[in-house]
Design an enzyme around this catalytic site. Structure first.
Site, PDB file in Angstrom:
ATOM      1  N   ASN A  89       6.464  -4.543   8.201  1.00 15.78           N
ATOM      2  CA  ASN A  89       6.764  -5.748   7.431  1.00 15.78           C
ATOM      3  C   ASN A  89       6.409  -7.009   8.202  1.00 15.78           C
ATOM      4  OD1 ASN A  89       7.737  -3.945   5.633  1.00 15.78           O
ATOM      5  ND2 ASN A  89       9.894  -4.361   6.006  1.00 15.78           N
ATOM      6  N   VAL A  90       5.989  -8.017   7.455  1.00 17.69           N
ATOM      7  CA  VAL A  90       5.626  -9.293   8.075  1.00 17.69           C
ATOM      8  C   VAL A  90       6.737 -10.322   7.882  1.00 17.69           C
ATOM      9  CG1 VAL A  90       3.148  -8.852   7.876  1.00 17.69           C
ATOM     10  CG2 VAL A  90       4.326 -10.035   6.011  1.00 17.69           C
ATOM     11  N   HIS A 106       1.875  -5.227  11.538  1.00 18.32           N
ATOM     12  CA  HIS A 106       0.897  -5.857  10.635  1.00 18.32           C
ATOM     13  C   HIS A 106       0.957  -7.379  10.668  1.00 18.32           C
ATOM     14  CE1 HIS A 106       0.761  -1.855   8.195  1.00 18.32           C
ATOM     15  NE2 HIS A 106       0.115  -1.791   9.340  1.00 18.32           N
ATOM     16  N   THR A 174       8.899   3.266   3.483  1.00 16.95           N
ATOM     17  CA  THR A 174       7.433   3.155   3.484  1.00 16.95           C
ATOM     18  C   THR A 174       6.833   4.322   2.713  1.00 16.95           C
ATOM     19  OG1 THR A 174       5.412   3.040   4.804  1.00 16.95           O
ATOM     20  CG2 THR A 174       7.233   4.257   5.777  1.00 16.95           C
TER      21      THR A 174
END
Ligand code: APR
EC number: 2.3.1.286
Length: 233
Positions: A89-90, A106, A174
């Protein structure tokens, strides 16, 4: 090096109101990966790409961590050397929950990166478009610090290193479409827990020791208890 790896994806943030990517009405149903998340889209579609991440970044400001982020963060703070918190996750919801050492595979939405000198600039929840175009160090173009499809992903190396000592592998939220979680299940892993809302075509759930198909906030107490039992034995 950690004994326990908690690898999360968009599902852990879903209950905080952040869209997943591949569920019904997920981000990739409403936006094309090739338009906004593919190596080269900053050349062919720069303005729309930057505006897409601006929208996500601005939307992050009022999002709150949910119970699952909080329990993971508490565990990490209690056993900092034994647990690695790794996420695709960002968003910053683990950080908002008090977790200081999170490996963001990421990228991180609050950050921009210089395309030339790789300087990282944290703009919190501001828009990049027109306000943060150029690198404060070398004046070249900044870009969202997000790993696009086709980009190199330098943090994966750190993840593989953590797996060298991993004995407990926990997967939360995920689909496995980008990281094939099953591939980490080597004989050194003594306990593996999979938590998603439902089956995923990219995951063979028969290879995990425990499978919890329910919301992360409903699964996390059992997961935390299993991890603590393992660490204290
Ligand atoms: N609790 C637990 N799991 C959930 C919840 C929830 N409340 N809601 C959804 N899920 C699960 C779904 O069952 C699904 O398996 O989260 C998963 C979300 O999968 P994806 O949308 O594919 O997200 P993710 O696996 O994180 O995507 C990986 O793809 O596009 C890229 O870079 C992007 O990091 C992202 C990567």
């Amino acid at each position: 090096m950690a004994k326990v790896i908690i690898l999360s994806g968009a599902g852990i943030s879903a209950e905080s109101g952040i869209s997943t990517f591949r569920d019904d009405n997920g981000l990739w149903e409403n936006h094309k990966i090739e338009d906004v998340c593919t190596n080269g889209c900053l050349i062919t579609n720069r303005e729309q790409t930057i505006k897409f991440y601006d929208m996500l970044r601005v939307g992050l400001e009022d999002k709150e961590p949910n119970y699952a982020h909080k329990i993971v963060s508490n565990l990490k703070n209690k056993y900092p050397n034994d647990i690695a918190v790794i996420t695709q996750n960002v968003d910053d919801l683990f950080e908002k929950a008090g977790c200081t050492d999170v490996l963001h595979l990421h990228g991180f939405l609050k950050e921009l990166r210089c395309e030339k000198c790789n300087t990282i600039v944290n703009i919190e929840y501001e828009k990049q478009f027109k306000d943060h175009d150029n690198c404060p160090k070398c004046n070249n173009l900044l870009r969202p610090n997000i790993v696009f499809f086709g980009d190199s992903a330098p943090k994966y190396k750190d993840m593989y290193e953590e797996f060298e000592t991993c004995e407990v592998f926990v997967v939360i939220g995920t689909s496995g479409a980008v990281i094939y979680t099953d591939m980490f299940l080597n004989p050194q892993i003594k306990l593996s827990i999979l938590n998603n809302l439902q089956e995923s075509p990219y995951i063979n759930d028969t290879v995990y020791s425990k499978v919890l198909y329910k919301k992360a906030s409903e699964a996390i107490d059992e997961i935390a208890s299993d991890i603590e039992k393992y660490l204290l034995n």
